[in-house]
Write an enzyme that holds these catalytic residues in place. Structure first.
Site, PDB file in Angstrom:
ATOM      1  CE  LYS A  78      43.982  40.565  33.598  1.00 49.95           C
ATOM      2  NZ  LYS A  78      45.157  39.834  34.139  1.00 49.95           N
ATOM      3  CB  SER A 153      44.835  39.995  38.146  1.00 52.61           C
ATOM      4  OG  SER A 153      45.553  39.682  36.970  1.00 52.61           O
ATOM      5  CB  SER A 177      46.891  36.796  36.638  1.00 50.75           C
ATOM      6  OG  SER A 177      47.028  37.536  37.819  1.00 50.75           O
TER       7      SER A 177
HETATM    8  N1  GLN Z   1      48.468  37.585  42.276  1.00 48.18           N
HETATM    9  C1  GLN Z   1      49.760  37.981  41.821  1.00 48.18           C
HETATM   10  C2  GLN Z   1      49.961  39.447  42.104  1.00 48.18           C
HETATM   11  O1  GLN Z   1      49.159  40.002  42.745  1.00 48.18           O
HETATM   12  C3  GLN Z   1      49.899  37.692  40.359  1.00 48.18           C
HETATM   13  C4  GLN Z   1      49.114  38.609  39.518  1.00 48.18           C
HETATM   14  C5  GLN Z   1      49.262  38.339  38.048  1.00 48.18           C
HETATM   15  O2  GLN Z   1      49.673  37.259  37.623  1.00 48.18           O
HETATM   16  N2  GLN Z   1      48.983  39.351  37.257  1.00 48.18           N
HETATM   17  O3  GLN Z   1      50.905  40.045  41.715  1.00 48.18           O
END
Ligand code: GLN
Length: 485
Positions: A78, A153, A177
């Site tokens: 990532k 994400s 995420s």
């Molecule tokens: N979807 C969640 C957010 O927008 C979690 C994102 C993540 O785990 N980085 O914060």
């Protein structure tokens, strides 16, 4: 079967027997990238040239009999992990030109284990999102249906594994995420215990919630990746100096006699009917394997989302204060003085969702509101953690759906942040409590979209997650499909 379709452990056997070379595996993976990346768009940066050199070196080591756990295995990262000399954008305009001078600990560890890096994968900007749509570099598409999002994400890392554009990958999980995109792309994803994997060199979103973990094609590969990345790191103050077990040893053990908690708060109205049915079926499989499924309660579940959307933005507003255009990253040319340069750099450098989080977080931390929001949220967070401590006195693991819905259409939720935030309703609690969670595929919708099953365990009980997920994976009775790209 093409080489890019195989798992780490299958490729390891072929490498050891001399049947394939690291360069051969890499050719297969880059051939696949060539064929499908125009549609999937899993990567921000591809590292073909460097990967070929690494694969050639791996082949020399293989010849010399020096074979490590990931020797010659193509792995994607990532774009949140710092890579020395390689652009690391975090999905943001403000870091579009950032080339870190050092490697994240996880990158070092994977390299030591012999991995070959294919590239840096797409992600929501600063990991804020559940669909990979907030990336400055455009959306990644779900390999199972190109009109749909891959989750987020870490959508690029999940899609790359599902599409065969790498053998395994790393993501980060602050509120879901890793687990949510794993569920939506039909792969295995694990968020380890807070403190299990060093966050050194990972660009911070919400430091008390962030954890790094793997995306893999099966549970055994998840164990192999965990063996490579887990462990104490003196450079990371929240990494915990406890022993790391051999996670692979948990794969064959079975779950006879285990108590598996089914929290009633996770089987709610609004959950997609096909997801609910698939999870019910999985409960049946667990019982056949000798697990005793018992109803439990996590009474503070209804507050998880609200607590997360105070704590995470508060920490993010502080972490993101460092992007000011002075030492690295994007700098606006339009400022007439220092203050204006700061302001314009930040307004031109950050996207809408990141700005929303910074504003929410700054508000929640400001004097007069701190007690009402941040302090209160921190107190409720302690209650959420206590719910899990109580639950794990009754059961060995907890079983829930990973995500309330399968992959949704691109654009479907971009206008409604609350709807988007609800995608993580079942994953956020693990981050708030600091416990590990794993998502494993548990079937498909009638339309052919993958569904994910989540297991949660107590602190540092990742082995249990691997044990039950491996037992489940072997005995689902369902077919294992591949996306028809
Ligand atoms: N979807 C969640 C957010 O927008 C979690 C994102 C993540 O785990 N980085 O914060």
């Amino acid at each position: 079967m093409e080489l890019y379709e195989l798992t780490i452990h299958e490729l390891q056997e072929k490498i050891r027997s001399g049947e394939v070379s690291a360069s051969g595996i890499l050719d297969s993976v880059f051939g696949r990238i060539e064929a499908v990346e125009v549609n999937v768009r899993a990567y921000i940066t591809l590292l073909e040239e460097q990967a070929r050199e690494e694969a050639a070196k791996a082949d020399q080591r293989i010849k010399a009999g020096d074979i490590n756990t990931l020797t010659g295995i193509p792995i994607a990262l990532k774009d949140i992990f710092c890579t020395r000399g390689i652009k690391t954008t975090c999905g943001s305009h403000i870091l579009h030109n950032f080339v870190p001078p050092y490697d994240a600990t996880v990158v070092e560890k994977l390299r030591e284990a012999g991995a070959v890096f294919t590239g840096k994968t797409n992600m929501d900007e600063f990991a804020m999102g559940s669909s990979t749509e907030t990336s400055f570099f455009g959306v990644t598409r779900n390999p199972w249906d190109l009109d749909r999002i891959p989750g987020g994400s870490s959508g690029g890392s999940a899609a790359a594994v599902a599409a065969g554009e790498c053998i395994a990958s790393l993501g980060s999980d602050t509120g879901g995420s890793i687990r949510q995109p794993a569920a939506l792309c039909g792969v295995v994803g694990m968020k380890p215990t807070y403190g299990r994997v060093s966050r050194f060199g990972m660009i911070a979103f919400a430091s008390s919630l962030d954890q790094i973990g793997p995306f893999t094609k099966d549970v055994e590969d998840c164990a192999i990746m965990m063996n490579a990345i887990a462990g104490y790191d003196p450079r990371e103050s929240t990494s915990v100096p406890t022993d790391v077990p051999d996670y692979r040893a948990f794969v064959e053990r079975g779950i006879d006699g285990w108590n598996v908690g089914i929290p009633k708060e996770y089987f709610i109205e609004g959950i997609d009917a096909e997801v609910a049915a698939a999870v019910q079926k999985a409960i049946g499989v667990i019982e056949k394997l000798g697990g005793k499924c018992l109803p439990i309660s996590l009474p503070h579940t209804e507050y998880c989302l609200a607590v997360y959307y105070i704590v995470a933005p508060a920490e993010a507003s502080s972490n993101l204060a460092r992007y000011d255009g002075v030492k690295y990253g994007f700098r606006s040319e339009n400022g007439r003085d220092l203050l204006e340069m700061y302001k314009k750099t930040r307004s031109e450098g950050f996207g809408a969702e990141v700005k929303r989080r910074i504003m929410i977080g700054t508000y929640a931390l400001s004097s007069g509101y701190y007690d009402a929001y941040y302090k209160k949220a921190s107190q409720v967070r302690a209650l959420i953690k206590r719910d899990f401590d109580d639950a794990f006195r009754q059961c060995d693991v907890i079983l829930t759906p990973t995500s309330p819905t399968p992959a949704f259409k691109i654009g479907e939720k971009t206008d409604d942040p609350i709807k988007m935030y609800l995608s993580d309703i079942f994953t956020i609690s693990a981050n708030l409590a600091g416990i590990p969670g794993l998502s494993v595929p548990c079937g498909y919708t009638a339309g052919g979209l993958p569904i994910g099953l989540q297991f949660l365990a107590g602190h540092f009980a990742e082995g249990r997650l691997i044990q039950i997920a491996a037992a489940y994976e072997k005995n689902t009775g369902g077919e294992k499909r591949k996306p028809s790209l």
